[in-house]
Design a protein around this motif. Structure first.
Motif, PDB file in Angstrom:
ATOM      1  N   VAL A 123     -17.457  40.198 102.746  1.00 50.83           N
ATOM      2  CA  VAL A 123     -18.169  38.970 102.380  1.00 50.83           C
ATOM      3  C   VAL A 123     -19.667  39.117 102.629  1.00 50.83           C
ATOM      4  O   VAL A 123     -20.100  39.931 103.433  1.00 50.83           O
ATOM      5  N   LYS A 124     -20.426  38.291 101.919  1.00 51.34           N
ATOM      6  CA  LYS A 124     -21.874  38.218 102.127  1.00 51.34           C
ATOM      7  C   LYS A 124     -22.148  36.981 102.972  1.00 51.34           C
ATOM      8  O   LYS A 124     -21.648  35.890 102.688  1.00 51.34           O
ATOM      9  N   ILE A 125     -22.955  37.157 104.025  1.00 55.84           N
ATOM     10  CA  ILE A 125     -23.305  36.031 104.891  1.00 55.84           C
ATOM     11  C   ILE A 125     -24.469  35.274 104.230  1.00 55.84           C
ATOM     12  O   ILE A 125     -25.569  35.796 104.120  1.00 55.84           O
ATOM     13  N   ASN A 126     -24.194  34.059 103.758  1.00 55.68           N
ATOM     14  CA  ASN A 126     -25.243  33.289 103.081  1.00 55.68           C
ATOM     15  C   ASN A 126     -25.432  31.888 103.660  1.00 55.68           C
ATOM     16  O   ASN A 126     -26.170  31.080 103.112  1.00 55.68           O
ATOM     17  N   ASP A 127     -24.748  31.623 104.797  1.00 55.18           N
ATOM     18  CA  ASP A 127     -24.874  30.283 105.365  1.00 55.18           C
ATOM     19  C   ASP A 127     -24.680  30.327 106.876  1.00 55.18           C
ATOM     20  O   ASP A 127     -24.277  31.349 107.427  1.00 55.18           O
ATOM     21  N   ARG A 128     -24.996  29.242 107.531  1.00 58.45           N
ATOM     22  CA  ARG A 128     -24.832  29.113 108.969  1.00 58.45           C
ATOM     23  C   ARG A 128     -23.624  28.232 109.278  1.00 58.45           C
ATOM     24  O   ARG A 128     -23.308  27.298 108.539  1.00 58.45           O
ATOM     25  N   GLY A 129     -22.993  28.490 110.393  1.00 57.74           N
ATOM     26  CA  GLY A 129     -21.814  27.765 110.809  1.00 57.74           C
ATOM     27  C   GLY A 129     -20.722  28.771 111.124  1.00 57.74           C
ATOM     28  O   GLY A 129     -20.984  29.966 111.048  1.00 57.74           O
ATOM     29  N   PRO A 130     -19.575  28.405 111.494  1.00 61.59           N
ATOM     30  CA  PRO A 130     -19.138  27.045 111.824  1.00 61.59           C
ATOM     31  C   PRO A 130     -19.674  26.635 113.196  1.00 61.59           C
ATOM     32  O   PRO A 130     -19.944  27.477 114.027  1.00 61.59           O
ATOM     33  N   TYR A 131     -19.798  25.349 113.388  1.00 64.68           N
ATOM     34  CA  TYR A 131     -20.297  24.832 114.660  1.00 64.68           C
ATOM     35  C   TYR A 131     -19.157  24.244 115.477  1.00 64.68           C
ATOM     36  O   TYR A 131     -19.263  23.174 116.054  1.00 64.68           O
ATOM     37  N   VAL A 132     -18.052  24.973 115.497  1.00 70.79           N
ATOM     38  CA  VAL A 132     -16.886  24.580 116.286  1.00 70.79           C
ATOM     39  C   VAL A 132     -16.710  25.643 117.355  1.00 70.79           C
ATOM     40  O   VAL A 132     -16.738  26.837 117.051  1.00 70.79           O
ATOM     41  N   LYS A 133     -16.550  25.249 118.598  1.00 68.44           N
ATOM     42  CA  LYS A 133     -16.444  26.194 119.704  1.00 68.44           C
ATOM     43  C   LYS A 133     -15.291  27.170 119.467  1.00 68.44           C
ATOM     44  O   LYS A 133     -14.185  26.781 119.107  1.00 68.44           O
ATOM     45  N   GLY A 134     -15.587  28.454 119.669  1.00 66.94           N
ATOM     46  CA  GLY A 134     -14.560  29.489 119.538  1.00 66.94           C
ATOM     47  C   GLY A 134     -14.433  30.069 118.142  1.00 66.94           C
ATOM     48  O   GLY A 134     -13.762  31.073 117.944  1.00 66.94           O
ATOM     49  N   ARG A 135     -15.085  29.464 117.156  1.00 67.62           N
ATOM     50  CA  ARG A 135     -15.005  29.999 115.786  1.00 67.62           C
ATOM     51  C   ARG A 135     -16.198  30.887 115.510  1.00 67.62           C
ATOM     52  O   ARG A 135     -17.330  30.532 115.800  1.00 67.62           O
ATOM     53  N   LYS A 136     -15.921  32.058 114.917  1.00 65.00           N
ATOM     54  CA  LYS A 136     -16.961  33.053 114.669  1.00 65.00           C
ATOM     55  C   LYS A 136     -17.473  33.054 113.237  1.00 65.00           C
ATOM     56  O   LYS A 136     -18.582  33.474 112.965  1.00 65.00           O
ATOM     57  N   ILE A 137     -16.636  32.599 112.287  1.00 68.23           N
ATOM     58  CA  ILE A 137     -17.016  32.709 110.869  1.00 68.23           C
ATOM     59  C   ILE A 137     -16.271  31.667 110.051  1.00 68.23           C
ATOM     60  O   ILE A 137     -15.151  31.278 110.392  1.00 68.23           O
ATOM     61  N   ASP A 138     -16.925  31.192 109.007  1.00 66.78           N
ATOM     62  CA  ASP A 138     -16.346  30.260 108.041  1.00 66.78           C
ATOM     63  C   ASP A 138     -16.344  30.972 106.699  1.00 66.78           C
ATOM     64  O   ASP A 138     -17.421  31.324 106.187  1.00 66.78           O
ATOM     65  N   LEU A 139     -15.192  31.214 106.112  1.00 68.40           N
ATOM     66  CA  LEU A 139     -15.082  31.937 104.844  1.00 68.40           C
ATOM     67  C   LEU A 139     -15.035  30.981 103.663  1.00 68.40           C
ATOM     68  O   LEU A 139     -14.577  29.850 103.786  1.00 68.40           O
ATOM     69  N   SER A 140     -15.488  31.460 102.519  1.00 60.19           N
ATOM     70  CA  SER A 140     -15.308  30.681 101.288  1.00 60.19           C
ATOM     71  C   SER A 140     -13.817  30.669 100.968  1.00 60.19           C
ATOM     72  O   SER A 140     -13.049  31.489 101.498  1.00 60.19           O
ATOM     73  N   GLN A 141     -13.399  29.783 100.097  1.00 57.29           N
ATOM     74  CA  GLN A 141     -11.989  29.668  99.759  1.00 57.29           C
ATOM     75  C   GLN A 141     -11.460  30.979  99.157  1.00 57.29           C
ATOM     76  O   GLN A 141     -10.365  31.424  99.493  1.00 57.29           O
ATOM     77  N   ALA A 142     -12.254  31.634  98.300  1.00 55.62           N
ATOM     78  CA  ALA A 142     -11.823  32.887  97.673  1.00 55.62           C
ATOM     79  C   ALA A 142     -11.625  33.984  98.711  1.00 55.62           C
ATOM     80  O   ALA A 142     -10.655  34.738  98.676  1.00 55.62           O
ATOM     81  N   ALA A 143     -12.539  34.072  99.680  1.00 54.32           N
ATOM     82  CA  ALA A 143     -12.423  35.087 100.725  1.00 54.32           C
ATOM     83  C   ALA A 143     -11.225  34.794 101.626  1.00 54.32           C
ATOM     84  O   ALA A 143     -10.486  35.711 102.008  1.00 54.32           O
ATOM     85  N   ALA A 144     -11.021  33.524 101.962  1.00 62.65           N
ATOM     86  CA  ALA A 144      -9.881  33.134 102.804  1.00 62.65           C
ATOM     87  C   ALA A 144      -8.564  33.459 102.105  1.00 62.65           C
ATOM     88  O   ALA A 144      -7.609  33.920 102.735  1.00 62.65           O
ATOM     89  N   ARG A 145      -8.515  33.242 100.796  1.00 62.73           N
ATOM     90  CA  ARG A 145      -7.312  33.525 100.016  1.00 62.73           C
ATOM     91  C   ARG A 145      -6.967  35.025 100.076  1.00 62.73           C
ATOM     92  O   ARG A 145      -5.805  35.393 100.198  1.00 62.73           O
ATOM     93  N   LYS A 146      -7.995  35.879 100.019  1.00 63.53           N
ATOM     94  CA  LYS A 146      -7.780  37.336 100.016  1.00 63.53           C
ATOM     95  C   LYS A 146      -7.119  37.834 101.297  1.00 63.53           C
ATOM     96  O   LYS A 146      -6.416  38.830 101.283  1.00 63.53           O
ATOM     97  N   ILE A 147      -7.356  37.158 102.422  1.00 65.15           N
ATOM     98  CA  ILE A 147      -6.768  37.635 103.684  1.00 65.15           C
ATOM     99  C   ILE A 147      -5.635  36.733 104.186  1.00 65.15           C
ATOM    100  O   ILE A 147      -5.182  36.865 105.324  1.00 65.15           O
ATOM    101  N   GLY A 148      -5.174  35.814 103.322  1.00 66.43           N
ATOM    102  CA  GLY A 148      -4.031  34.972 103.672  1.00 66.43           C
ATOM    103  C   GLY A 148      -4.347  33.891 104.679  1.00 66.43           C
ATOM    104  O   GLY A 148      -3.538  33.585 105.556  1.00 66.43           O
ATOM    105  N   LEU A 149      -5.533  33.293 104.568  1.00 67.38           N
ATOM    106  CA  LEU A 149      -5.967  32.296 105.539  1.00 67.38           C
ATOM    107  C   LEU A 149      -5.882  30.864 105.002  1.00 67.38           C
ATOM    108  O   LEU A 149      -5.939  29.910 105.777  1.00 67.38           O
ATOM    109  N   THR A 150      -5.711  30.705 103.689  1.00 72.90           N
ATOM    110  CA  THR A 150      -5.797  29.351 103.113  1.00 72.90           C
ATOM    111  C   THR A 150      -4.649  28.446 103.549  1.00 72.90           C
ATOM    112  O   THR A 150      -4.843  27.247 103.708  1.00 72.90           O
ATOM    113  N   HIS A 151      -3.449  28.978 103.775  1.00 76.31           N
ATOM    114  CA  HIS A 151      -2.321  28.108 104.152  1.00 76.31           C
ATOM    115  C   HIS A 151      -2.422  27.636 105.593  1.00 76.31           C
ATOM    116  O   HIS A 151      -2.177  26.472 105.891  1.00 76.31           O
TER     117      HIS A 151
END
Length: 198
Positions: A115-143
Motif C-alpha cells: 500500500v501507499k501511505i497517503n493519509d494520517r490515522g488511525p487515532y485509536v490506541k493500539g492501531r498501527k494502520i488504517d487500510l483502504s477497503q481494496a487493500a483490506a479485501r486483499k488480506i482478508g480483513l473486511t469481514h
C-alpha cells in the motif's frame, strides 16, 4: 738475419693471434645489447568496498492492529492532498512518511498487500494502520474489521529525521480562558493533531 727471424716470429705470432682477435671483434660487433629489465609489477589495485545505498533508507517493521475505512470516506481529501478512493491500495499511518510504501501482512491469513501511505490515522490506541477497503479485501480483513498485522516499510534517511522530529514534538495544550474559581479541580484539555477525520 737475426732481424728477419725476429720479424718472421713476430708475424707468425700475429698470424696466430689475428684469427682469435678477429673472432673476438666480430663477436663484439654482432652482439645485441641485452634487453632492458622488465618493469616492476604494478601494485595491486586497492579493494573498493561497496557502500550501502543510503537512498534506500532503513527498513522499519511494526506489529499491531490494522483496521480499514471505505465508502463513507470516498471523495474526501487525504493528508497528501489526494482524493480518497476506497478501490485504491492506500493506507493511513500515524508514523510512516506520507508517500512511502508498506507491505502489510495479515498474521491470521498470511496474505500480504503493498500500500501507499497517503493519509494520517488511525487515532485509536493500539492501531498501527488504517487500510483502504481494496487493500483490506486483499488480506482478508473486511469481514472481521480489525486484525493483527505485520507492517514492513523502507523509510528514507531524510524522512527518518523528520519522523523523529515529529515524534519528539510536544503535545500542544489548547488555550483556555482562566478557570473560574470553584471547589472542583481544574482539568486541561489536550488537542491532538489530526490529518483527517478518521
Amino acid at each position: 738475419m737475426a732481424n728477419s727471424r725476429s720479424v718472421r716470429g713476430f708475424l707468425a705470432v700475429i698470424g696466430l693471434l689475428f684469427p682469435l682477435l678477429l673472432q673476438g671483434c666480430s663477436g663484439l660487433l654482432s652482439r645485441t645489447p641485452p634487453p632492458p629489465p622488465p618493469p616492476p609489477p604494478a601494485p595491486p589495485a586497492p579493494l573498493v568496498e561497496e557502500e550501502p545505498d543510503k537512498s534506500q533508507g532503513k527498513k522499519v517493521e511494526q506489529i499491531g492492529k490494522a483496521s480499514w475505512y471505505g465508502p463513507h470516506h470516498d471523495g474526501k481529501e487525504t493528508a497528501t492532498g489526494e482524493t480518497f478512493d476506497p478501490d485504491e491500495l492506500t493506507a493511513a499511518s500515524p508514523t510512516l512518511p506520507l508517500g512511502s510504501t508498506a507491505v502489510v501482512t495479515n498474521l491470521e491469513t498470511g496474505k500480504s498487500v503493498k500500500v501507499k501511505i497517503n493519509d494520517r490515522g488511525p487515532y485509536v490506541k493500539g492501531r498501527k494502520i488504517d487500510l483502504s477497503q481494496a487493500a483490506a479485501r486483499k488480506i482478508g480483513l473486511t469481514h472481521k474489521g480489525v486484525a493483527r498485522v505485520k507492517i514492513v516499510s523502507t523509510v528514507p534517511h531524510k524522512a527518518r529525521k523528520n519522523l523523529a522530529r515529529k515524534r519528539r514534538a510536544p503535545t500542544q495544550v489548547a488555550q483556555e480562558a482562566p478557570p473560574v474559581a470553584t471547589g472542583a479541580p481544574v482539568q486541561s484539555s489536550v488537542q491532538e493533531g489530526t490529518g483527517s477525520a478518521w
